[in-house]
Scaffold this motif. Structure first.
Motif, PDB file in Angstrom:
ATOM      1  N   LEU A 139       0.835  -1.202   0.000  1.00 18.87           N
ATOM      2  CA  LEU A 139       0.000   0.000   0.000  1.00 18.87           C
ATOM      3  C   LEU A 139       0.870   1.252   0.000  1.00 18.87           C
ATOM      4  N   GLY A 140       0.544   2.184  -0.900  1.00 20.87           N
ATOM      5  CA  GLY A 140       1.287   3.438  -0.975  1.00 20.87           C
ATOM      6  C   GLY A 140       0.398   4.621  -0.669  1.00 20.87           C
ATOM      7  N   ASN A 141       1.018   5.785  -0.525  1.00 22.24           N
ATOM      8  CA  ASN A 141       0.259   7.008  -0.232  1.00 22.24           C
ATOM      9  C   ASN A 141       0.138   7.941  -1.426  1.00 22.24           C
ATOM     10  N   SER A 142       0.747   7.567  -2.561  1.00 26.64           N
ATOM     11  CA  SER A 142       0.763   8.455  -3.720  1.00 26.64           C
ATOM     12  C   SER A 142       0.799   7.633  -5.002  1.00 26.64           C
ATOM     13  N   ASP A 143      -0.088   7.963  -5.934  1.00 24.96           N
ATOM     14  CA  ASP A 143      -0.058   7.277  -7.227  1.00 24.96           C
ATOM     15  C   ASP A 143       1.226   7.590  -7.978  1.00 24.96           C
ATOM     16  N   THR A 144       1.758   8.792  -7.799  1.00 24.56           N
ATOM     17  CA  THR A 144       3.018   9.146  -8.455  1.00 24.56           C
ATOM     18  C   THR A 144       4.157   8.257  -7.968  1.00 24.56           C
ATOM     19  N   THR A 145       4.247   8.092  -6.649  1.00 22.00           N
ATOM     20  CA  THR A 145       5.297   7.234  -6.085  1.00 22.00           C
ATOM     21  C   THR A 145       5.120   5.789  -6.526  1.00 22.00           C
ATOM     22  N   ILE A 146       3.883   5.321  -6.541  1.00 19.43           N
ATOM     23  CA  ILE A 146       3.631   3.942  -6.971  1.00 19.43           C
ATOM     24  C   ILE A 146       4.058   3.762  -8.429  1.00 19.43           C
ATOM     25  N   SER A 147       3.735   4.735  -9.269  1.00 16.76           N
ATOM     26  CA  SER A 147       4.110   4.613 -10.692  1.00 16.76           C
ATOM     27  C   SER A 147       5.624   4.554 -10.847  1.00 16.76           C
ATOM     28  N   GLU A 148       6.345   5.311 -10.016  1.00 20.93           N
ATOM     29  CA  GLU A 148       7.813   5.292 -10.083  1.00 20.93           C
ATOM     30  C   GLU A 148       8.352   3.959  -9.567  1.00 20.93           C
ATOM     31  N   ASN A 149       7.740   3.448  -8.492  1.00 17.00           N
ATOM     32  CA  ASN A 149       8.176   2.149  -7.959  1.00 17.00           C
ATOM     33  C   ASN A 149       7.989   1.036  -8.994  1.00 17.00           C
ATOM     34  N   ILE A 150       6.861   1.086  -9.688  1.00 16.34           N
ATOM     35  CA  ILE A 150       6.554   0.029 -10.667  1.00 16.34           C
ATOM     36  C   ILE A 150       7.382   0.206 -11.936  1.00 16.34           C
ATOM     37  N   GLY A 151       7.534   1.430 -12.382  1.00 20.37           N
ATOM     38  CA  GLY A 151       8.134   1.662 -13.702  1.00 20.37           C
ATOM     39  C   GLY A 151       9.635   1.716 -13.757  1.00 20.37           C
ATOM     40  N   VAL A 152      10.314   1.845 -12.610  1.00 21.01           N
ATOM     41  CA  VAL A 152      11.769   1.993 -12.641  1.00 21.01           C
ATOM     42  C   VAL A 152      12.411   0.760 -13.284  1.00 21.01           C
ATOM     43  N   LYS A 153      13.412   1.010 -14.107  1.00 24.31           N
ATOM     44  CA  LYS A 153      14.058  -0.093 -14.829  1.00 24.31           C
ATOM     45  C   LYS A 153      15.139  -0.761 -13.976  1.00 24.31           C
ATOM     46  N   GLY A 154      15.434  -2.017 -14.332  1.00 27.62           N
ATOM     47  CA  GLY A 154      16.488  -2.749 -13.630  1.00 27.62           C
ATOM     48  C   GLY A 154      16.006  -3.578 -12.461  1.00 27.62           C
ATOM     49  N   GLN A 155      14.690  -3.749 -12.311  1.00 29.06           N
ATOM     50  CA  GLN A 155      14.164  -4.540 -11.202  1.00 29.06           C
ATOM     51  C   GLN A 155      14.362  -6.036 -11.479  1.00 29.06           C
ATOM     52  N   PRO A 156      14.663  -6.828 -10.446  1.00 33.62           N
ATOM     53  CA  PRO A 156      14.874  -8.271 -10.660  1.00 33.62           C
ATOM     54  C   PRO A 156      13.598  -9.014 -11.036  1.00 33.62           C
ATOM     55  N   ALA A 157      12.454  -8.507 -10.581  1.00 30.31           N
ATOM     56  CA  ALA A 157      11.178  -9.176 -10.872  1.00 30.31           C
ATOM     57  C   ALA A 157      10.193  -8.171 -11.454  1.00 30.31           C
ATOM     58  N   THR A 158       9.304  -8.665 -12.286  1.00 29.15           N
ATOM     59  CA  THR A 158       8.267  -7.795 -12.853  1.00 29.15           C
ATOM     60  C   THR A 158       7.271  -7.423 -11.761  1.00 29.15           C
ATOM     61  N   THR A 159       6.944  -6.150 -11.688  1.00 29.82           N
ATOM     62  CA  THR A 159       5.974  -5.661 -10.715  1.00 29.82           C
ATOM     63  C   THR A 159       4.793  -5.026 -11.441  1.00 29.82           C
ATOM     64  N   MET A 160       3.696  -4.816 -10.696  1.00 34.12           N
ATOM     65  CA  MET A 160       2.540  -4.141 -11.282  1.00 34.12           C
ATOM     66  C   MET A 160       1.804  -3.372 -10.198  1.00 34.12           C
ATOM     67  N   GLY A 161       0.933  -2.473 -10.632  1.00 33.75           N
ATOM     68  CA  GLY A 161       0.145  -1.703  -9.683  1.00 33.75           C
ATOM     69  C   GLY A 161      -1.186  -1.332 -10.296  1.00 33.75           C
ATOM     70  N   LEU A 162      -2.097  -0.882  -9.436  1.00 37.75           N
ATOM     71  CA  LEU A 162      -3.398  -0.364  -9.881  1.00 37.75           C
ATOM     72  C   LEU A 162      -3.412   1.109  -9.513  1.00 37.75           C
ATOM     73  N   PHE A 163      -3.128   1.964 -10.501  1.00 40.32           N
ATOM     74  CA  PHE A 163      -3.014   3.396 -10.227  1.00 40.32           C
ATOM     75  C   PHE A 163      -3.449   4.201 -11.447  1.00 40.32           C
ATOM     76  N   VAL A 164      -3.459   5.532 -11.295  1.00 41.72           N
ATOM     77  CA  VAL A 164      -4.029   6.376 -12.343  1.00 41.72           C
ATOM     78  C   VAL A 164      -3.278   6.227 -13.665  1.00 41.72           C
ATOM     79  N   TYR A 165      -4.051   6.070 -14.706  1.00 42.24           N
ATOM     80  CA  TYR A 165      -3.511   5.851 -16.046  1.00 42.24           C
ATOM     81  C   TYR A 165      -2.669   7.031 -16.513  1.00 42.24           C
ATOM     82  N   SER A 166      -2.978   8.226 -16.014  1.00 38.57           N
ATOM     83  CA  SER A 166      -2.258   9.422 -16.457  1.00 38.57           C
ATOM     84  C   SER A 166      -0.766   9.358 -16.134  1.00 38.57           C
ATOM     85  N   LYS A 167      -0.373   8.522 -15.164  1.00 39.77           N
ATOM     86  CA  LYS A 167       1.042   8.437 -14.799  1.00 39.77           C
ATOM     87  C   LYS A 167       1.884   7.793 -15.896  1.00 39.77           C
ATOM     88  N   THR A 168       1.254   7.160 -16.868  1.00 44.97           N
ATOM     89  CA  THR A 168       2.036   6.585 -17.972  1.00 44.97           C
ATOM     90  C   THR A 168       2.706   7.688 -18.795  1.00 44.97           C
TER      91      THR A 168
END
Length: 376
Positions: A236-265
């Protein structure tokens, strides 16, 4: 007992509504219908308008409106809960405040501000034949979507096809969602899943994925999915912006996903992220929620407020929101952002809000979520 208390609360609110009705008669609700030119003239005589908004982009729209009409705008950017509490106190207490509001969290807005007549629905005459009927009462200013989005650095193909998959061990601790206690629309989404329609769709989706019937340990398949969703190490996060950065950052060992605002793409290029939305999940790919436009029952500048509402519903007035994907005007003449899908595309893929159902059932879902997500 809870249902009884809710009904009693509604009775108290409606009693307050009767009391506030006197205020409404002397405010915006009693205004006669004006032509556009008459409205502009009357608004300029008032010379000022006060708006409370849940979106900070009201600042840009206010600046453009002032420049166009020469009417002073005083705006306040508030969180959804703050706005509801402020309007309740001011209109209920007959204290001068906002002339109109842009609000969200439809269940609370319905129960605390619409059912009490603290807010007055207003559809500009020029737009009554333009805005689809389902978006006129209450008048929807904007539709916003939250979608399952995954890190697409390793593959651009959807990593799941069915929402029950996020409850499987392979996704344990790899899915993120904004804390539903920090933003009402997230709790509204969970509440909608417990409705007969969406719990039925979740039950069918389970059977389609696993080839067997869902064994219930709760009231229905909606509650069952919520229980499994939170029980699989949901972050659980407190910000859709932070969640989008956590999910989208490159170089992660495992694929991650989130349910957050589409505009962050939209941050993909600017922040070097790898974000791809999944739009074909069974039985839903996320949810869509509205922001409403309403006059207040005790508006001191009702004509200026009506003129500003009319302006916000045009392409020019909606421009501060239209520059990104994931923001949609119900006015079909307002073009969507390049690369986005129209509202008609999302309507068939996302869970919508039913304000009355949410108002009548959210307390039960909140209690359920708090028991499974926060108890140690």
């Amino acid at each position: 007992m809870k249902k009884i208390l809710v009904l009693l609360a509604i009775g108290v609110l409606l009693a307050g509504c009767q009391k506030s009705g006197d205020t409404a008669k002397g405010g915006a609700g009693a205004e006669k219908v004006l032509t556009h030119d008459e409205l502009v003239s009357a608004a300029k005589e008032e010379g000022r308008v006060v708006v409370y908004s849940i979106t900070s982009r009201i600042s840009s729209a206010s600046e453009a409106f002032e420049k166009l009409y020469g009417i002073k705008v005083e705006y306040s950017n508030l969180k959804d809960g703050e706005l509801i509490e402020k309007v309740t106190k001011e209109v209920g207490g007959r204290i001068d405040g906002a002339d109109f509001v842009i609000s969200q969290d439809s269940g609370r807005v319905y129960g605390q501000l619409i059912a009490t007549n603290y807010l007055v629905n207003y559809v500009p005459e020029s737009l009554k034949s333009v805005i689809p009927a389902q978006y006129q009462d209450p008048l929807i200013f904007q539709l916003i979507n939250k979608v399952f989005i995954f890190n697409s650095e390793k593959t651009d193909q959807p990593v799941i096809k069915n929402v029950w998959e996020v409850t499987e061990p392979k996704w344990k601790g790899l899915v993120q969602f904004k804390d539903p206690n920090t933003e009402g629309v997230n709790m509204n989404f969970l509440t909608m899943l417990t409705s007969p329609e969406w719990s039925g769709k979740l039950e069918k989706a389970y059977e389609n994925l696993y080839g067997k019937k869902l064994v219930l340990t709760t009231k229905n398949a909606g509650y069952e999915w919520i229980k499994a969703f939170f029980g699989n190490g949901l972050v659980l996060g407190n910000s859709d912006t932070t969640i989008s950065e956590n999910i989208g950052v490159k170089g992660q060992p495992a694929t991650t996903m989130g349910l957050f605002v589409y505009s962050k793409t939209r941050f993909d290029a600017g922040k070097n992220l790898a974000l791809t939305a999944m739009t074909e999940l069974e039985p839903f790919s996320g949810f869509m929620y509205p922001a409403f436009l309403h006059l207040t029952a005790n508006a001191r500048h009702p004509n200026a407020a009506k003129l500003f509402i009319e302006y916000l519903m045009t392409a020019e007035g909606f421009a501060p929101w239209a520059k990104d994907v994931g923001a949609y005007s119900p006015n079909p003449s307002v073009k969507i952002n390049d690369g986005d899908h129209p509202v008609s595309f999302w309507e068939t893929r996302l869970v919508p809000e039913d304000p009355q159902f949410i108002f009548e059932n959210r307390a039960d879902v909140e209690e359920f979520v708090n028991n499974i997500a926060y108890k140690k």
